[in-house]
Design an enzyme around this catalytic site. Sequence first.
Site, mmCIF file in Angstrom:
data_model
loop_
_atom_site.group_PDB
_atom_site.id
_atom_site.type_symbol
_atom_site.label_atom_id
_atom_site.label_comp_id
_atom_site.label_asym_id
_atom_site.label_seq_id
_atom_site.Cartn_x
_atom_site.Cartn_y
_atom_site.Cartn_z
ATOM 1 N N GLN A 27 43.610 50.693 32.730
ATOM 2 C CA GLN A 27 43.184 49.938 31.439
ATOM 3 C C GLN A 27 44.308 50.079 30.740
ATOM 4 O OE1 GLN A 27 41.251 51.729 33.532
ATOM 5 N NE2 GLN A 27 39.153 51.700 32.901
ATOM 6 N N THR A 71 36.766 10.917 46.882
ATOM 7 C CA THR A 71 37.449 12.033 47.022
ATOM 8 C C THR A 71 38.628 11.656 47.612
ATOM 9 O OG1 THR A 71 36.636 13.179 48.796
ATOM 10 C CG2 THR A 71 35.247 13.595 46.550
ATOM 11 N N LYS A 80 38.567 16.589 45.393
ATOM 12 C CA LYS A 80 39.292 16.954 46.474
ATOM 13 C C LYS A 80 39.707 18.495 46.204
ATOM 14 C CE LYS A 80 39.717 14.562 50.428
ATOM 15 N NZ LYS A 80 38.469 13.901 50.861
ATOM 16 N N HIS A 128 42.959 52.361 46.178
ATOM 17 C CA HIS A 128 42.913 53.891 46.100
ATOM 18 C C HIS A 128 43.815 54.425 47.340
ATOM 19 C CE1 HIS A 128 40.087 53.591 42.749
ATOM 20 N NE2 HIS A 128 39.036 52.947 43.614
ATOM 21 N N ARG A 158 49.082 60.713 40.616
ATOM 22 C CA ARG A 158 48.585 59.913 41.864
ATOM 23 C C ARG A 158 49.456 58.737 42.084
ATOM 24 N NH1 ARG A 158 43.284 56.331 38.935
ATOM 25 N NH2 ARG A 158 44.833 55.494 37.503
HETATM 26 O O1 LIG Z 1 42.764 53.965 36.078
HETATM 27 C C1 LIG Z 1 41.429 54.232 36.392
HETATM 28 N N1 LIG Z 1 40.580 53.585 35.619
HETATM 29 C C2 LIG Z 1 39.342 53.845 36.042
HETATM 30 O O2 LIG Z 1 38.507 53.259 35.239
HETATM 31 C C3 LIG Z 1 39.258 54.533 37.137
HETATM 32 N N2 LIG Z 1 38.028 55.045 37.594
HETATM 33 C C4 LIG Z 1 38.060 55.869 38.581
HETATM 34 O O3 LIG Z 1 37.300 56.379 39.585
HETATM 35 N N3 LIG Z 1 39.568 55.996 38.735
HETATM 36 C C5 LIG Z 1 40.188 54.988 37.878
HETATM 37 N N4 LIG Z 1 41.314 54.940 37.479
#
Ligand SMILES: O=c1[nH]c(=O)c2[nH]c(=O)[nH]c2[nH]1
Length: 303
Positions: free
Chosen positions: A229, A58, A11, A257, A177
Site C-alpha cells: 500500500q 463490426t 470488434k 507471496h 521478506r
Molecule cells: O504489503 C502487504 N499489505 C497487506 O495488506 C498484506 N496482507 C498480508 O497478509 N500481507 C500483506 N502485505
Amino acid sequence: MPALASARYGKDNVRVCKVQRDEKTGTHSVTEMTVCCLLEGEIETSYTKADNSVVVATDSIKNTIYIKAKQHPVDPPELYASHLGQHFLDTYPHITSAHIDIIVHRWTRLTVDGAPHPHSFFRDGQETRNVEATVSRSGGIALKSTIAGLSVLKSTGSAFHGFVRDQYTTLPETWDRILSTDIDCSWTWKPFATVAAVEAGVERFNKAWTSARDIILQTFATDESASVQNTMYKMCEQILDAVPEADKAGFSLPNKHYFEIDLSWHNGLKNTGKDAEVYAPQSGPNGLIKCEVARDVSTLAQR
Ligand SMILES: O=c1[nH]c(=O)c2[nH]c(=O)[nH]c2[nH]1
C-alpha cells in the site's frame, strides 16, 4: 416492463501490426497492437426492434481499425486511439461515443555485434503499454494510459508488521521478506477537447510512459517498503509530479507471496529467518492491493 439499460458493441481482439520504414536510414519500427472498439449511440432499435439500419457492422469497424492505422501514426497509441474514436463520431451522426482499448505488445530492437539492428526485434517480457480512450460528443476525448504485466521482484528491502492481530491472524510479522508483483499502473489525463489538442504536444504521452516506468522501477528497488500500500502510494505521488497533465494515478498490484520453508525436520537444516534461501513461490491465493491518487480529490469518481 423491461427496457434496454445500456448497450455498446463493436470488434474486440483486432490484431494489427504496423511497420514504418525510414527510407533514408533503412531503419524499420514495428508496432503490434490488439484493439477493441465499441460504439454507443442511438442503437437501441437494433436490440429491441431488429432494426439493423442503425448498425455499423463490426466487420466494418474492424476494417476501419486497419485503415486508420494506415492513415495515422500508431505511436503514441493515445493519438491513434483518438483518431480512431473521432472517426466514428465524424462519420455516423447517431453514434455518440466510441470506446477504444489498445494493448501495445513489446517488440524491442535487437542488438547485434553491439549495434542496434535496423529490422530485427525480440519480445523482452509480457509487459504491455495500454490505452483506454473514450471519444464522445459530450465529453471530448478521455484518455487513460497503462503499464501492465511488468513483473518485478526484490529479495529484501520489504517489511510488513504492525497489522491487526486478533483471533483470525496467523501471519507472523516480518521485517525482511521477498516482495513481488505484476505492475498494473494507470494515469488518467485531463480531458482533451479535440484530436488537435491531443496532437499538440503529442510527445507528452511517450514522455509520461518513460517517466512512469522509471519511477516505478526505481521506487520499487529503492523504497524500504512498509507495505505494498505505502510503496504504491509513493509511486503515485511521483507520477503525478512527473505528469502535470494527469489528474489521477493508480495501481492494481497482486502481492505474489513467496513462503519460507521450514526444513528443520531434515537434520536440523536451517532455512527460515536470516537463514532463508529456498522459498516456495505461491500461485494463489494472492493479496490484491489497489489505489487511485487524485491531484485534486474532487476529480475522484464517486463510488
Ligand atoms: O504489503 C502487504 N499489505 C497487506 O495488506 C498484506 N496482507 C498480508 O497478509 N500481507 C500483506 N502485505
